[in-house]
Design an enzyme around this catalytic site. Structure first.
Site, PDB file in Angstrom:
ATOM      1  N   HIS A 181       0.852  -1.186   0.000  1.00  8.21           N
ATOM      2  CA  HIS A 181       0.000   0.000   0.000  1.00  8.21           C
ATOM      3  C   HIS A 181       0.890   1.240   0.000  1.00  8.21           C
ATOM      4  CE1 HIS A 181      -3.585  -2.427   1.700  1.00  8.21           C
ATOM      5  NE2 HIS A 181      -3.662  -2.317   0.390  1.00  8.21           N
ATOM      6  N   GLU A 184       1.688   3.886   3.009  1.00 10.53           N
ATOM      7  CA  GLU A 184       2.107   3.401   4.326  1.00 10.53           C
ATOM      8  C   GLU A 184       3.625   3.471   4.443  1.00 10.53           C
ATOM      9  OE1 GLU A 184       0.079  -0.397   4.404  1.00 10.53           O
ATOM     10  OE2 GLU A 184      -1.883   0.571   4.309  1.00 10.53           O
ATOM     11  N   ARG A 237      -3.167   4.744  -2.252  1.00 13.98           N
ATOM     12  CA  ARG A 237      -2.999   3.418  -1.664  1.00 13.98           C
ATOM     13  C   ARG A 237      -2.700   2.347  -2.719  1.00 13.98           C
ATOM     14  NH1 ARG A 237      -5.872   0.129   2.397  1.00 13.98           N
ATOM     15  NH2 ARG A 237      -6.953  -1.618   1.445  1.00 13.98           N
ATOM     16  N   HIS A 307       2.441  -3.406   6.877  1.00 17.06           N
ATOM     17  CA  HIS A 307       1.492  -2.347   6.543  1.00 17.06           C
ATOM     18  C   HIS A 307       1.515  -1.339   7.684  1.00 17.06           C
ATOM     19  CE1 HIS A 307      -1.069  -4.331   3.314  1.00 17.06           C
ATOM     20  NE2 HIS A 307      -0.254  -5.305   3.651  1.00 17.06           N
ATOM     21  N   GLU A 382       0.458  -4.589  11.050  1.00 18.22           N
ATOM     22  CA  GLU A 382       0.029  -3.192  10.914  1.00 18.22           C
ATOM     23  C   GLU A 382       0.853  -2.384  11.901  1.00 18.22           C
ATOM     24  OE1 GLU A 382      -2.048  -1.865   8.789  1.00 18.22           O
ATOM     25  OE2 GLU A 382      -3.272  -3.522   8.038  1.00 18.22           O
TER      26      GLU A 382
HETATM   27 ZN    ZN Z   1      -2.026  -1.542   4.151  1.00 21.96          ZN
END
Ligand code: ZN
Ligand code: NAG
Ligand code: NAG
Length: 423
Positions: A181, A184, A237, A307, A382
């Site tokens: 993404h 990020e 993104r 991420h 994340e």
């Molecule tokens: Zn992501």
């Protein structure tokens, strides 16, 4: 002369309208934190998922945790009215996403002007700076590090990775990617931090005595470059692929893997933030990753994808609430990794399957890695960021890199064959 001018004007207009169509403006956009008291309310809010102008940052599964969504200016008032009409509470956590991003962006680029001979990880690097750094490491540490490319991006950039190895063949391997993404940014820097520690810091060489480590720090270089170009693009993104007859650019690469593709939590609308693509593996970036992982069949034991944000350490499945049969191992290793990570500065992660911690979303790379490529354990991390506002400032690059590297050490030990209870 006049004709030229008109032609020029015509083309600029075309480019402008295309841009306007696919790039939601961050100016006047707000970040809302929404708390639902009932399943019905949650369902109401989730109906907006995939809608144009709505960018869901966080959708926790349990009612007690708030939803976070970015909403474009044009949709804001009606949306707020609808929330109120349904008795749903919300607060504005970002008054003006555009102003916030502009400020962060300026800070980032001011540093580059002050410090043009930009040392890696002092700021968020451009893609060519990442590539140059990895190539320089290959020159200085050729005994343990080799660069490779897994393929080309849509805009023809080489998707570069490194193999870190003490030699020999057929060793079990750990694979890490980041930056699928585009926006990020803390994900690629965290991967680069790990590469730097493994390659340049001799006291870490024991980590790869008995295993190989592959790291692809920026899987979506086109998107990443686009977010660096100017602050209006900062929230991009997706990939940057274009299609005939579509006004919108890009695919959510983390909905594009061919495992339960498009079954849940993905959009078929090319303009949506979670557009899954015309077909699975429509994107050169995802098919390159597929081919690379398959080519290393049976050697890769653990797959990790970075991420941000959210402090979630997620494992499959993302497409169903059912748990994989090796869930006890997935959870055990994640617990150990989190425990080690948290000792660095108290950062904590929530651990669980993607579907059970967040909401179901099919076509993710971790599901595919475990479900198809036969990799034993797969995780999505994340990384933390929200504590510092929407986009992590560059002062977070090293601390997040350091603490995450502690988790990587645990994953590496598991790859080496250490049983989870002994990690
Ligand atoms: Zn992501
Ligand atoms: C090198 O690694 C050791 C052990 O992990 C660590 O204590 C040290 O701070 C690292 N050095 C640098 C310069 O990062
Ligand atoms: C890296 C590796 O082990 N590749 C092997 C994967 O499996 C195919 C077919 O079984 C082999 O040809 C590769 O050498």
């Amino acid at each position: 002369m006049k004709v030229h001018l008109i032609i020029l004007l015509f083309f600029s207009l075309c480019i402008w309208t295309q841009d306007a169509a696919y790039l939601p403006s961050i100016y006047g956009m707000q970040g809302l934190r929404i708390s639902c008291d009932t399943e019905l309310q949650l369902k109401y809010v989730r109906n907006y998922e995939g809608s144009l102008g709505f960018d869901f940052i966080k959708i926790p599964r349990v009612l007690q945790k708030p939803i976070e969504v970015l909403v474009v200016a044009e949709k804001l008032q009606l949306f707020k009215n609808n929330l109120i009409a349904n008795g749903i509470n919300y607060e504005v956590f970002l008054e003006d996403v555009g102003a916030h991003i502009d400020k962060q962006f300026a800070l980032e680029y001011d540093e580059r002007i002050v410090n043009p001979k930009n040392e890696i990880l002092k700021t968020f690097p451009l893609y060519n700076e990442i590539t140059l750094y990895l190539e320089s490491l290959q020159n200085s540490h050729s005994d343990i590090l080799q660069t490779f490319t897994i393929g080309k991006s849509f805009e023809n950039r080489d998707i570069i990775g490194v193999k870190i190895s003490s030699g020999g063949s057929g060793k079990p391997a750990l694979f890490i990617d980041a930056g699928i993404h585009a926006r990020e940014w803390i994900a690629p820097t965290t991967a680069i931090y790990a590469i730097k520690q493994l390659a340049e810091n001799a006291s870490n060489s024991y980590i790869f005595d008995n295993i190989d480590i592959y790291i692809v720090p920026c899987l979506n270089p086109d998107g990443y470059e686009f977010t660096h170009r100017n602050s209006a693009n900062r929230m991009w993104r997706k990939t940057r692929s274009t299609k005939k007859f579509s006004p919108c650019v890009g695919v959510d690469a983390n909905r594009n893997f061919d495992f339960e593709w498009m079954t849940v939590g993905a959009s078929s609308n090319p303009c949506s933030e979670t557009y899954a693509g015309v077909t699975a593996f429509s994107e050169p970036e995802t098919s390159a990753l597929r081919d690379f992982l398959l080519s290393k069949n049976n050697t890769i034991k653990v797959y990790i994808t970075f991420h941000s944000y959210g402090n979630f350490l997620l494992h499959p499945w993302g497409y169903t609430e059912e748990l994989p049969t090796n869930e006890p191992t997935l959870r055990c290793v994640a617990d150990k990794a989190e425990n080690k990570l948290s000792q660095k500065r108290g950062t904590h992660y929530e651990i669980g399957s993607s579907t059970n911690v967040l909401y179901a979303a099919a076509g993710g790379s971790d599901d595919w890695a475990m479900g198809v490529a036969g990799i034993e354990l797969a995780y999505t991390m994340e990384l933390p960021s929200q504590r510092y506002g929407f986009a992590a400032p560059r002062s977070e690059i090293i601390p997040v890199g350091q603490e995450t590297f502690e988790a990587i050490k645990i994953f590496a030990k598991y790859v080496e064959g250490v049983k989870c209870q002994d990690l």
